[in-house]
Motif scaffolding. Structure first.
Motif, PDB file in Angstrom:
ATOM      1  N   ILE A  84       0.846  -1.204   0.000  1.00  0.00           N
ATOM      2  CA  ILE A  84       0.000   0.000   0.000  1.00  0.00           C
ATOM      3  C   ILE A  84       0.878   1.249   0.000  1.00  0.00           C
ATOM      4  O   ILE A  84       0.643   2.203  -0.758  1.00  0.00           O
ATOM      5  CB  ILE A  84      -0.949  -0.013   1.226  1.00  0.00           C
ATOM      6  CG1 ILE A  84      -2.089  -1.009   0.982  1.00  0.00           C
ATOM      7  CG2 ILE A  84      -1.517   1.376   1.523  1.00  0.00           C
ATOM      8  CD1 ILE A  84      -3.048  -1.182   2.146  1.00  0.00           C
ATOM      9  N   ILE A  85       1.920   1.240   0.814  1.00  0.00           N
ATOM     10  CA  ILE A  85       2.817   2.410   0.869  1.00  0.00           C
ATOM     11  C   ILE A  85       3.509   2.589  -0.488  1.00  0.00           C
ATOM     12  O   ILE A  85       3.613   3.703  -1.012  1.00  0.00           O
ATOM     13  CB  ILE A  85       3.857   2.249   2.009  1.00  0.00           C
ATOM     14  CG1 ILE A  85       3.131   2.277   3.355  1.00  0.00           C
ATOM     15  CG2 ILE A  85       4.912   3.352   1.943  1.00  0.00           C
ATOM     16  CD1 ILE A  85       3.970   1.837   4.531  1.00  0.00           C
ATOM     17  N   ARG A  86       3.947   1.471  -1.064  1.00  0.00           N
ATOM     18  CA  ARG A  86       4.619   1.565  -2.378  1.00  0.00           C
ATOM     19  C   ARG A  86       3.657   2.125  -3.424  1.00  0.00           C
ATOM     20  O   ARG A  86       4.007   3.006  -4.219  1.00  0.00           O
ATOM     21  CB  ARG A  86       5.139   0.186  -2.811  1.00  0.00           C
ATOM     22  CG  ARG A  86       6.135   0.287  -3.953  1.00  0.00           C
ATOM     23  CD  ARG A  86       6.723  -1.056  -4.350  1.00  0.00           C
ATOM     24  NE  ARG A  86       7.195  -1.815  -3.212  1.00  0.00           N
ATOM     25  CZ  ARG A  86       6.911  -3.092  -2.978  1.00  0.00           C
ATOM     26  NH1 ARG A  86       6.142  -3.770  -3.802  1.00  0.00           N
ATOM     27  NH2 ARG A  86       7.387  -3.713  -1.924  1.00  0.00           N
ATOM     28  N   ALA A  87       2.426   1.625  -3.425  1.00  0.00           N
ATOM     29  CA  ALA A  87       1.446   2.103  -4.413  1.00  0.00           C
ATOM     30  C   ALA A  87       1.227   3.605  -4.259  1.00  0.00           C
ATOM     31  O   ALA A  87       1.157   4.345  -5.248  1.00  0.00           O
ATOM     32  CB  ALA A  87       0.131   1.351  -4.247  1.00  0.00           C
ATOM     33  N   ALA A  88       1.159   4.064  -3.006  1.00  0.00           N
ATOM     34  CA  ALA A  88       0.918   5.500  -2.774  1.00  0.00           C
ATOM     35  C   ALA A  88       2.062   6.349  -3.308  1.00  0.00           C
ATOM     36  O   ALA A  88       1.848   7.454  -3.810  1.00  0.00           O
ATOM     37  CB  ALA A  88       0.729   5.759  -1.281  1.00  0.00           C
ATOM     38  N   THR A  89       3.276   5.836  -3.213  1.00  0.00           N
ATOM     39  CA  THR A  89       4.411   6.631  -3.712  1.00  0.00           C
ATOM     40  C   THR A  89       4.516   6.534  -5.230  1.00  0.00           C
ATOM     41  O   THR A  89       4.902   7.504  -5.881  1.00  0.00           O
ATOM     42  CB  THR A  89       5.752   6.179  -3.085  1.00  0.00           C
ATOM     43  OG1 THR A  89       5.899   4.783  -3.306  1.00  0.00           O
ATOM     44  CG2 THR A  89       5.800   6.453  -1.608  1.00  0.00           C
ATOM     45  N   GLU A  90       4.154   5.384  -5.787  1.00  0.00           N
ATOM     46  CA  GLU A  90       4.368   5.202  -7.236  1.00  0.00           C
ATOM     47  C   GLU A  90       3.205   5.683  -8.107  1.00  0.00           C
ATOM     48  O   GLU A  90       3.404   6.075  -9.248  1.00  0.00           O
ATOM     49  CB  GLU A  90       4.651   3.715  -7.534  1.00  0.00           C
ATOM     50  CG  GLU A  90       6.022   3.290  -6.998  1.00  0.00           C
ATOM     51  CD  GLU A  90       6.301   1.802  -7.168  1.00  0.00           C
ATOM     52  OE1 GLU A  90       5.399   1.074  -7.645  1.00  0.00           O
ATOM     53  OE2 GLU A  90       7.418   1.380  -6.799  1.00  0.00           O
TER      54      GLU A  90
END
Ligand code: 13P
Ligand code: SF4
Length: 357
Positions: A252-258
């Motif tokens: 989820i954190i990765r998706a938010a940054t990418e």
């Protein structure tokens, strides 16, 4: 009331008591600073490190980072605790995370702020009932979520976290293996739909994620049409269907940054907002609704057991005397097999990803 309903009601009462306790335990800034200093000194003196989950409070996450510990998802917590040279691990999370750390590093002392910090998935999957269930289906590979007791893991062929649940199920489906999936039925349902694996499901759920409501998310999307919806797979299918990305806390954190979006509706525990905001400071995060008008949710995107990892308890961790994790050696030895399998599988996956990059 059925036995399952009675059990759920009991859990809800405990949840309410924990939340009331947490509300009553608000600290003054001076007391907070004092406790932080005490904890820092003890960490050094005891050669200890904090291994914290994303769902703990911002102050605990900040302290873990500041003192060289880690803040991560359950898979990375297991890896970090194993690889870190500290002799004592302070696991700020829920009990299964402490047990996993102990199983993987039996020579280390593993302490938790409180051993009362459990998980509704763990509670809902008693080892004896689960073993009897597995015995009835000897033709199936037993896959259990990390959110289970050491004894349940000891009965499994595989342990998975939400980070690699899909990949493990795919791997087994490719070999035409039939699966028993426990305990989270929402995660299992998601994995089944995504991989087509033949899954027989245990009936468990997370009381936090189960509260997210599709209707509320859809209404919120109308207000913020530019927002992307990020959902943890322990949420109900109807909520997953509205997701732009589904994944573990780290995913989820990765998706938010990418993802290019500037605004996100997030369906998981609110503790994750600390890292989300840190990883993508220019973006806006809104918690997904746990109910519409007249909300009845009691956990409300806030895991009551994770919330037990407060500073007061953390400061007492070294002296409490009743909060060290012990796992029966025979159980640990058996649980180590599926846990090791998961970690090796995850390491292979990482190598493959690097190789393809
Ligand atoms: P992760 O494995 O994504 O950290 O999730 C653990 C958990 O308890 C989710 O509710
Ligand atoms: Fe368990 Fe749900 Fe809390 Fe995660 S959020 S620890 S699954 S009760």
């Amino acid at each position: 009331m059925s036995i399952a309903e009675q059990k759920l009601e009991l859990i809800r009462e405990q949840v309410q008591a924990h939340l009331d306790q947490a509300e009553a335990a608000q600290l003054s800034p001076a007391r907070e600073a004092e406790l932080i200093e005490q904890i820092k000194q003890r960490l050094v003196a005891e050669n200890a490190v904090i291994v914290a989950h994303y769902y703990t409070s911002p102050v605990v996450q900040a302290l873990a980072e500041e003192t060289g510990g880690c803040v991560s998802d359950s898979l990375e917590m297991a890896r970090f605790g194993h690889d870190h040279p500290a002799q004592t691990l302070i696991v700020a999370g829920v009990k299964f995370m402490g047990e996993t750390a102990k199983i993987l590093t039996p020579d280390k002392r593993v302490l938790m702020p409180t051993l009362e910090a459990t998980c509704s998935l763990d509670i809902g999957c008693p080892a004896d009932e689960f073993a009897a269930f597995c015995d009835q289906h000897p033709d199936r590979e037993v896959v259990v979520y990390a959110n289970t007791s050491a004894a349940v893991k000891a009965r499994a062929d595989w342990v998975v976290t939400s980070s690699i649940a899909l990949e493990v199920a795919e791997h087994l489906a490719d070999q035409d293996k039939k699966i028993i999936w426990a305990p989270d039925r929402h995660l299992g349902d998601y994995v089944q739909r995504e991989t087509g694996a033949d899954i027989l499901m245990w009936d468990g759920a997370c009381i936090v994620h189960e509260e997210f409501k599709a209707r509320g998310v859809a209404d919120m999307k109308k207000v913020y049409p530019d927002a992307a919806v990020l959902v943890h797979p322990e949420s109900p299918r109807s909520v997953l269907e509205l997701a732009d990305a589904v994944g573990s806390t780290t995913q989820i954190i990765r998706a938010a940054t990418e993802m290019p979006n500037k605004r996100f509706i997030v369906a998981t525990d609110q503790g994750i907002f600390y890292k989300l905001q840190q990883s993508a400071p220019d973006k806006e995060f809104i918690i997904a609704p746990t109910a519409g008008n007249g909300a009845t949710c009691r956990s409300c995107a806030n895991c009551p057991w994770m919330a037990m990892n407060d500073l007061e308890r953390l400061a007492l961790t070294f002296d409490a005397g009743d909060n060290e994790i012990f796992v029966d050696p025979a159980t640990a030895e058996r649980a180590m097999v599926p846990l090791r399998r998961m970690l090796d599988f995850a390491a292979d996956l990482r190598l493959q990803v690097k190789g393809n990059a």
